[in-house]
Design an enzyme around this catalytic site. Sequence first.
Site, mmCIF file in Angstrom:
data_model
loop_
_atom_site.group_PDB
_atom_site.id
_atom_site.type_symbol
_atom_site.label_atom_id
_atom_site.label_comp_id
_atom_site.label_asym_id
_atom_site.label_seq_id
_atom_site.Cartn_x
_atom_site.Cartn_y
_atom_site.Cartn_z
ATOM 1 N N GLU A 274 -8.254 0.819 7.001
ATOM 2 C CA GLU A 274 -7.610 0.502 5.856
ATOM 3 C C GLU A 274 -8.860 -0.158 5.509
ATOM 4 O O GLU A 274 -7.749 -0.683 3.487
ATOM 5 C CB GLU A 274 -6.699 -0.677 6.782
ATOM 6 C CG GLU A 274 -5.580 -0.037 7.847
ATOM 7 C CD GLU A 274 -4.687 1.754 7.569
ATOM 8 O OE1 GLU A 274 -4.689 1.470 6.235
ATOM 9 O OE2 GLU A 274 -4.650 2.686 8.325
ATOM 10 N N TRP A 277 -9.190 1.636 2.790
ATOM 11 C CA TRP A 277 -8.380 2.004 1.430
ATOM 12 C C TRP A 277 -8.467 0.955 0.605
ATOM 13 O O TRP A 277 -8.052 1.820 -0.969
ATOM 14 C CB TRP A 277 -7.442 2.465 2.504
ATOM 15 C CG TRP A 277 -6.641 3.533 2.923
ATOM 16 C CD1 TRP A 277 -6.736 3.788 4.385
ATOM 17 C CD2 TRP A 277 -5.715 4.759 2.547
ATOM 18 N NE1 TRP A 277 -6.175 5.145 4.903
ATOM 19 C CE2 TRP A 277 -5.960 5.718 3.032
ATOM 20 C CE3 TRP A 277 -5.733 5.514 0.936
ATOM 21 C CZ2 TRP A 277 -5.529 7.069 1.999
ATOM 22 C CZ3 TRP A 277 -5.633 6.247 0.166
ATOM 23 C CH2 TRP A 277 -5.067 7.722 1.107
ATOM 24 N N ASN A 340 3.691 -1.840 7.184
ATOM 25 C CA ASN A 340 3.335 0.069 5.694
ATOM 26 C C ASN A 340 3.735 0.815 6.099
ATOM 27 O O ASN A 340 4.044 1.240 5.267
ATOM 28 C CB ASN A 340 1.587 -0.529 6.380
ATOM 29 C CG ASN A 340 0.821 0.689 6.100
ATOM 30 O OD1 ASN A 340 1.323 1.340 4.734
ATOM 31 N ND2 ASN A 340 0.844 1.834 6.158
ATOM 32 N N TRP A 358 8.889 4.779 -10.086
ATOM 33 C CA TRP A 358 7.990 4.372 -9.338
ATOM 34 C C TRP A 358 7.798 2.651 -9.760
ATOM 35 O O TRP A 358 7.386 1.637 -8.978
ATOM 36 C CB TRP A 358 6.987 4.560 -8.986
ATOM 37 C CG TRP A 358 5.870 5.455 -10.010
ATOM 38 C CD1 TRP A 358 5.600 6.219 -10.487
ATOM 39 C CD2 TRP A 358 4.869 4.424 -10.638
ATOM 40 N NE1 TRP A 358 4.841 6.305 -11.616
ATOM 41 C CE2 TRP A 358 4.566 5.040 -11.403
ATOM 42 C CE3 TRP A 358 4.844 3.682 -9.891
ATOM 43 C CZ2 TRP A 358 3.145 4.672 -12.461
ATOM 44 C CZ3 TRP A 358 3.096 2.435 -11.409
ATOM 45 C CH2 TRP A 358 2.558 3.500 -12.100
#
Length: 457
Positions: A274, A277, A340, A358
Amino acid sequence: MREKVTIFWFRRDLRLHDNAGLYHALTSGYPVVPLFIFDRHILDVLEDEDDARVMFLQHTVQHLQAELAEDGHPMEVHYGTPERVWRQLIDKYDIAEAHANRDYEAYAKTRDADIEDLLRGEGAALLLHKDHVIFEAEEVQKQAGGAYTVFTPYSKTWLAKLDSRVDEDADGGPVSFYLKAYPCGKYSGAFAKRSDFGPGTPCPSPADMGFGESPVPIPGTTPVEALIAHYDQTRDIPGVEGTSRLGMHFRHGTVSIRQWARRARALNATFLNELIWRDFYSQVLQVHPRVITESFRPEYDAIAWRNDESDYERWCRGETGFPMVDAGMRQLNAIGYMHNRVRMVTASFLTKHLLIDWRWGERYFARKLLDYELASNNGGWQWAAGSGTDAAPYFRVFNPTAQQKKFDPKLVYVKQYVPEYGTAAYPAPMVDHAAARQRALDTYRAGLARARAEGSR
Ligand code: FAD
């Protein structure tokens, strides 16, 4: 003649330990005057007077200042624009050099370039250091050169790079050079002394800056090690405390990313992934700053969004009639955090089921999330919409009901935030899932075909 000083400018690195820029300032050979600016360019555009992030920043800066004052060191804390504050500092001090940690967002880059120019005119340099990420964009590149746009190969190169240089840690043990701690404490005697430089400037209160108190609780940083040890088993279940909640602390640098990457390596590979990321999305923003306003895949900007304002309002309030979506939005509104898994579900629902751009959802998250980080938020939204690097293919439309059954089968999370679920007071679903899915597929397909046709003309 006035004594020369080094200024250390705190921004997204609000800690006195393992801080790269601070370490370089403290070893510069001049007394170090720490600085924080409550930047009006940022604060003046915040929409909510009780924004919990301002409270958190104010408390953190006040605490830093008090900690330094205990050892007799002054700190400059200002409320204003960086240009004006730096001009005041130039009048007050003979600045030899200034240090700060690099910030990769567009506004920050312009701000730093302006201050660099200003200081250069005074014969001083602004020196910027890497601290917010493990690797900057140019450090993790494809073998043939150029930045990655797909996560898996990026993460492999990232991990290999971590081990490519080994050094010694404070106890003489081997440690990745890139995860080494900066021993700021060892040089704390280099901070300027109040007896020589005066008391600094007092920290403004939230009220001085036009903000009120916020009821939103701020997550702590302990004790998350135990949780991280089994993170891979708990991270997808929104009804349990299964993730670290460190996002806000990484965002503001109240914890060191190197320290947590070291721990992650020892404790849990999924957790480390993570953090990769996080670097990945940071490098996307560094290399492609256009993603702030545009789809990474330009053809996605041809989609005919419906952008229905009343649908958007229902989504924001958590009144869609889909319990997983509503629980997520209400969690966000109540505590400035959303799990998440649920971020993915709510973002997919907005962009696919409701066909809302978005960018609208991204803006709402930016306003509400305590851990708001432009790079990760933009990356997460473009992933959900299908328009980003390594994004979910557009035809993958999350089924919010199936997601709830899989990840919150006993409705633990839903009941926490949507107590009226299952009663007559709970709204009926605002769209039919199958019909909305088909509408999304048709609209996306038509938009992408239009973009292709226009591109080939
Ligand atoms: P943990 O699960 O404990 O993970 C530890 C840390 O790893 C996080 O704090 C974060 O720094 C990093 N991380 C975890 N997942 C990701 C990810 N997918 N992308 C990048 N970094 C990650 N993250 C933000 O930090 N700020 C945002 O504004 C943000 N917006 C998002 C918007 C959407 C639509 C989506 C789908 C994801 C977003 N994320 C964002 C990523 C992720 O949801 C959060 O980092 C995570 O939920 C924060 O909770 P935690 O601190 O408990 O994370």
